[in-house]
Design an enzyme around this catalytic site. Structure first.
Site: not given
Ligand code: ATR
Length: 263
Positions: A14, A65, A101, A127-128, A154
């Site tokens: 990060s 998250k 985001d 994805g996320g 998904k």
């Protein structure tokens, strides 16, 4: 001294501490921003520290998250809509979860000056980060969002949050105005997305959420086709900027130094 943390697992990679500590120092704020690798059973305790004012703010990254949500008192409209929280703070003794985001993605597009009104977009991946991107794109009044993911189920699941998306087969790349790589393919320099982009016109926009490496093979392909390209660095910077703004009530500078800091 106020304390801020980014939590995730893994967390070593990060760059949030680098960016936040730079802005903290630049603005003469008495605070420190650290990273913490957590396990899921430690989330509750971590949020308690916000309530007890031992920690003033938290950024949340992969894979927490969504799993952090049950421990929070309230969600912003955005975080509620996409069931994803990346920024936490205390307001009137309540622990609030927000998602910056969305702002990060939206601002990066605005800065690029690419006009998305009435345009068609293809998102690769489910994805996320994808719900934030869809939410932002819907705000920007684009005409169509198509999603293609290796695991089709998904992508189909995203339809429970967003009714207006169209799921297409992995492998299909129609002629769209913008194509977004939201897969993790590209994190390794040699990664290649094995798709045929030949239907994409040179007026299109290639956007990669990845910013390290700076130019993925996906963006290289876009460049070769003569398209506009952008990596995820501005998205990362602006999601951090909004979190900083919420916590410190200050608008930090996004200058050359900030851009270089993340190279
Ligand atoms: P998560 O899926 O746990 O949220 P992520 O990093 O946010 O993780 O998402 C990774 C994305 O990259 C997914 O869309 C994933 O596709 P699957 O859902 O099929 O796993 C995609 N991805 C990762 N490796 C890939 C590959 N080799 N080919 C195609 N897509 C890939």
């Amino acid at each position: 001294m106020k304390k801020f943390v980014v939590i995730g697992n893994p967390i070593e990679h990060s760059l949030s501490p680098t960016l936040h500590n730079y802005w903290i120092k630049n603005n003469g704020i008495d605070a420190i921003y650290e990273k913490r690798k957590l396990n899921e059973d430690e989330l509750k305790q971590q949020i308690l520290q916000v309530k007890e004012k031992k920690i003033s703010g938290i950024n949340v990254t992969v894979p927490f998250k969504k799993t952090i949500i049950p421990f929070l008192d309230e969600l912003s409209i955005e975080a509620e809509s996409i069931q994803s929280v990346n920024t936490i703070y205390l307001r009137d003794n309540k622990v609030i979860g927000h998602n910056t985001d969305i702002f990060g993605f939206e601002t990066s597009i605005k800065k690029s000056k690419f006009n998305l009104t009435d345009k068609e977009v293809l998102i690769l991946g489910a994805g996320g980060v994808v719900p934030s991107i869809i939410f932002a794109l819907n705000k920007m009044k684009i005409s169509k969002i198509k999603i293609s993911n290796r695991t089709k189920d998904k992508a189909e699941n995203l339809k429970t949050l967003f009714k207006n998306i169209e799921i297409i087969e992995w492998g299909e790349v129609p002629n769209v105005d913008m194509i977004i790589n939201a897969t993790s393919l590209g994190l390794k320099k040699e990664d290649k997305i094995n798709l045929d982009f030949s239907l994409i016109s040179k007026n299109a926009f290639f956007y990669d959420v990845i910013y390290n490496p700076r130019e993925t093979n996906f963006l290289k392909t876009g460049k070769k086709l003569g398209c506009t390209t952008l990596n995820g660095k501005l998205m990362f910077i602006y999601q951090a900027l909004l979190a900083f703004n919420i916590w410190h009530k200050l608008e930090p500078n996004v200058d050359e130094n900030v851009i270089k800091l993340l190279d």
